[in-house]
Design a protein around this motif. Structure first.
Motif, PDB file in Angstrom:
ATOM      1  N   THR A 198       0.793  -1.346   0.039  1.00 53.57           N
ATOM      2  CA  THR A 198       0.090  -0.066  -0.033  1.00 53.57           C
ATOM      3  C   THR A 198       0.754   1.106   0.029  1.00 53.57           C
ATOM      4  O   THR A 198       1.709   1.202   0.597  1.00 53.57           O
ATOM      5  CB  THR A 198      -1.011  -0.154   1.216  1.00 53.57           C
ATOM      6  OG1 THR A 198      -1.724  -1.120   1.215  1.00 53.57           O
ATOM      7  CG2 THR A 198      -1.643   1.108   1.210  1.00 53.57           C
ATOM      8  N   THR A 199       0.651   2.219  -0.854  1.00 52.41           N
ATOM      9  CA  THR A 199       1.445   3.484  -0.943  1.00 52.41           C
ATOM     10  C   THR A 199       0.465   4.479  -0.434  1.00 52.41           C
ATOM     11  O   THR A 199      -0.906   4.448  -0.277  1.00 52.41           O
ATOM     12  CB  THR A 199       1.958   3.889  -2.160  1.00 52.41           C
ATOM     13  OG1 THR A 199       0.438   4.002  -3.010  1.00 52.41           O
ATOM     14  CG2 THR A 199       2.517   2.793  -2.690  1.00 52.41           C
ATOM     15  N   LYS A 200       0.987   5.688   0.131  1.00 54.69           N
ATOM     16  CA  LYS A 200       0.272   6.811   0.387  1.00 54.69           C
ATOM     17  C   LYS A 200       0.189   8.047  -0.298  1.00 54.69           C
ATOM     18  O   LYS A 200       1.296   8.246  -1.236  1.00 54.69           O
ATOM     19  CB  LYS A 200       0.814   7.428   1.737  1.00 54.69           C
ATOM     20  CG  LYS A 200       0.668   6.308   2.953  1.00 54.69           C
ATOM     21  CD  LYS A 200       1.249   6.945   4.310  1.00 54.69           C
ATOM     22  CE  LYS A 200       0.877   5.955   5.381  1.00 54.69           C
ATOM     23  NZ  LYS A 200       1.375   6.531   6.723  1.00 54.69           N
ATOM     24  N   THR A 201      -0.818   8.886  -0.352  1.00 53.03           N
ATOM     25  CA  THR A 201      -0.964   9.911  -1.451  1.00 53.03           C
ATOM     26  C   THR A 201      -1.238  11.276  -0.629  1.00 53.03           C
ATOM     27  O   THR A 201      -1.871  11.311   0.457  1.00 53.03           O
ATOM     28  CB  THR A 201      -1.950   9.927  -2.402  1.00 53.03           C
ATOM     29  OG1 THR A 201      -1.677   8.691  -3.050  1.00 53.03           O
ATOM     30  CG2 THR A 201      -2.139  10.893  -3.194  1.00 53.03           C
ATOM     31  N   THR A 206       7.895   8.711  -7.127  1.00 53.48           N
ATOM     32  CA  THR A 206       6.550   8.893  -6.713  1.00 53.48           C
ATOM     33  C   THR A 206       6.004   9.817  -8.101  1.00 53.48           C
ATOM     34  O   THR A 206       6.999  10.316  -8.901  1.00 53.48           O
ATOM     35  CB  THR A 206       6.479  10.003  -5.399  1.00 53.48           C
ATOM     36  OG1 THR A 206       7.365  10.928  -5.628  1.00 53.48           O
ATOM     37  CG2 THR A 206       6.669   9.122  -4.238  1.00 53.48           C
ATOM     38  N   SER A 242       1.664  11.291  -5.221  1.00 53.84           N
ATOM     39  CA  SER A 242       1.429   9.747  -4.936  1.00 53.84           C
ATOM     40  C   SER A 242       2.399   8.726  -5.046  1.00 53.84           C
ATOM     41  O   SER A 242       3.378   9.196  -5.650  1.00 53.84           O
ATOM     42  CB  SER A 242       0.300   9.402  -5.723  1.00 53.84           C
ATOM     43  OG  SER A 242       0.497   9.523  -7.233  1.00 53.84           O
ATOM     44  N   GLY A 243       2.256   7.749  -4.392  1.00 53.04           N
ATOM     45  CA  GLY A 243       3.148   6.654  -4.458  1.00 53.04           C
ATOM     46  C   GLY A 243       4.318   6.373  -3.385  1.00 53.04           C
ATOM     47  O   GLY A 243       5.372   5.902  -3.244  1.00 53.04           O
ATOM     48  N   PHE A 244       4.052   7.108  -2.126  1.00 51.12           N
ATOM     49  CA  PHE A 244       4.876   6.802  -0.780  1.00 51.12           C
ATOM     50  C   PHE A 244       4.652   5.561  -0.221  1.00 51.12           C
ATOM     51  O   PHE A 244       3.805   5.198  -0.096  1.00 51.12           O
ATOM     52  CB  PHE A 244       4.430   8.245   0.191  1.00 51.12           C
ATOM     53  CG  PHE A 244       4.917   9.256  -0.505  1.00 51.12           C
ATOM     54  CD1 PHE A 244       6.080   9.861  -0.221  1.00 51.12           C
ATOM     55  CD2 PHE A 244       3.797  10.313  -1.025  1.00 51.12           C
ATOM     56  CE1 PHE A 244       6.329  11.186  -0.630  1.00 51.12           C
ATOM     57  CE2 PHE A 244       4.174  11.374  -1.435  1.00 51.12           C
ATOM     58  CZ  PHE A 244       5.504  11.999  -1.385  1.00 51.12           C
ATOM     59  N   LYS A 245       5.967   4.832  -0.085  1.00 55.41           N
ATOM     60  CA  LYS A 245       6.064   3.631   0.508  1.00 55.41           C
ATOM     61  C   LYS A 245       6.431   3.703   2.151  1.00 55.41           C
ATOM     62  O   LYS A 245       6.202   2.931   2.856  1.00 55.41           O
ATOM     63  CB  LYS A 245       6.949   2.783  -0.241  1.00 55.41           C
ATOM     64  CG  LYS A 245       6.499   2.363  -1.590  1.00 55.41           C
ATOM     65  CD  LYS A 245       7.457   1.548  -2.475  1.00 55.41           C
ATOM     66  CE  LYS A 245       6.852   1.409  -3.964  1.00 55.41           C
ATOM     67  NZ  LYS A 245       8.075   0.962  -4.721  1.00 55.41           N
ATOM     68  N   GLU A 246       7.234   4.955   2.151  1.00 55.09           N
ATOM     69  CA  GLU A 246       7.966   5.007   3.593  1.00 55.09           C
ATOM     70  C   GLU A 246       7.063   6.358   4.137  1.00 55.09           C
ATOM     71  O   GLU A 246       6.883   7.542   3.674  1.00 55.09           O
ATOM     72  CB  GLU A 246       9.422   5.356   3.549  1.00 55.09           C
ATOM     73  CG  GLU A 246      10.025   4.436   2.766  1.00 55.09           C
ATOM     74  CD  GLU A 246      10.303   3.053   3.236  1.00 55.09           C
ATOM     75  OE1 GLU A 246      10.406   3.296   4.578  1.00 55.09           O
ATOM     76  OE2 GLU A 246      10.572   2.107   2.917  1.00 55.09           O
TER      77      GLU A 246
END
Length: 156
Positions: A2-5, A89, A109-113
């Protein structure tokens, strides 16, 4: 995975064309963001050079980008890559006329950390504040009643 936006709605009193100039010209981007070699055309590879801040023990960095979508004066999307894939990202802006002003939907978008996500949230809040000041200066000092709105409906 899951990634964060990061999602934000920004409102400016300036026209979409004026906001577009602030988002899609190298000189204006350097005024509110970082020195760069941006050109508003799909496929153009460019960099933002983030300066060092010794007080924060930050050595500076180079953000590598590529324009993925450029539809003046309404859509801009580019990659935002730091290091050897450490941060890979995408940033996008969608502009809509809103009365005499402009509504901007921003997304990174696309943050993994988590650390990178939270750092970028802080950074964009600061930079979008500078964007509001750049637009104000370019329009001769017109007031900006609502430069940044953290709209909960836009949160990921």
């Amino acid at each position: 995975m899951t990634t964060k936006t990061i999602r934000r709605e920004l409102k400016f009193t300036q026209s979409p064309a004026a906001v577009w100039r602030a988002l899609a010209t190298s000189e204006a981007l350097a005024d509110w963001m970082y020195p760069n070699d941006f050109e508003p055309r799909v496929g153009h590879r460019f960099t933002f050079r983030v300066p060092a801040d010794p007080r924060a023990r930050f050595d500076g960095l180079v953000v590598h980008c590529e324009v993925l979508r450029c539809v003046p004066p309404s859509e801009l999307e580019f990659t935002w890559v730091v290091g050897e894939g450490w941060l890979d990202t995408r940033v996008s802006y969608r502009l809509e006329a809103d009365g005499d002003g402009t509504r901007v939907l921003f997304e990174h978008s696309g943050f993994k950390e988590d650390q990178a996500f939270h750092g970028a949230e802080y950074g964009w809040k600061m930079m979008h504040g500078k964007l509001a000041k750049t637009l104000e200066k370019a329009s001769g000092g017109a007031a900006l009643p609502s430069p940044i709105s953290d709209n909960p409906a836009l949160k990921a």
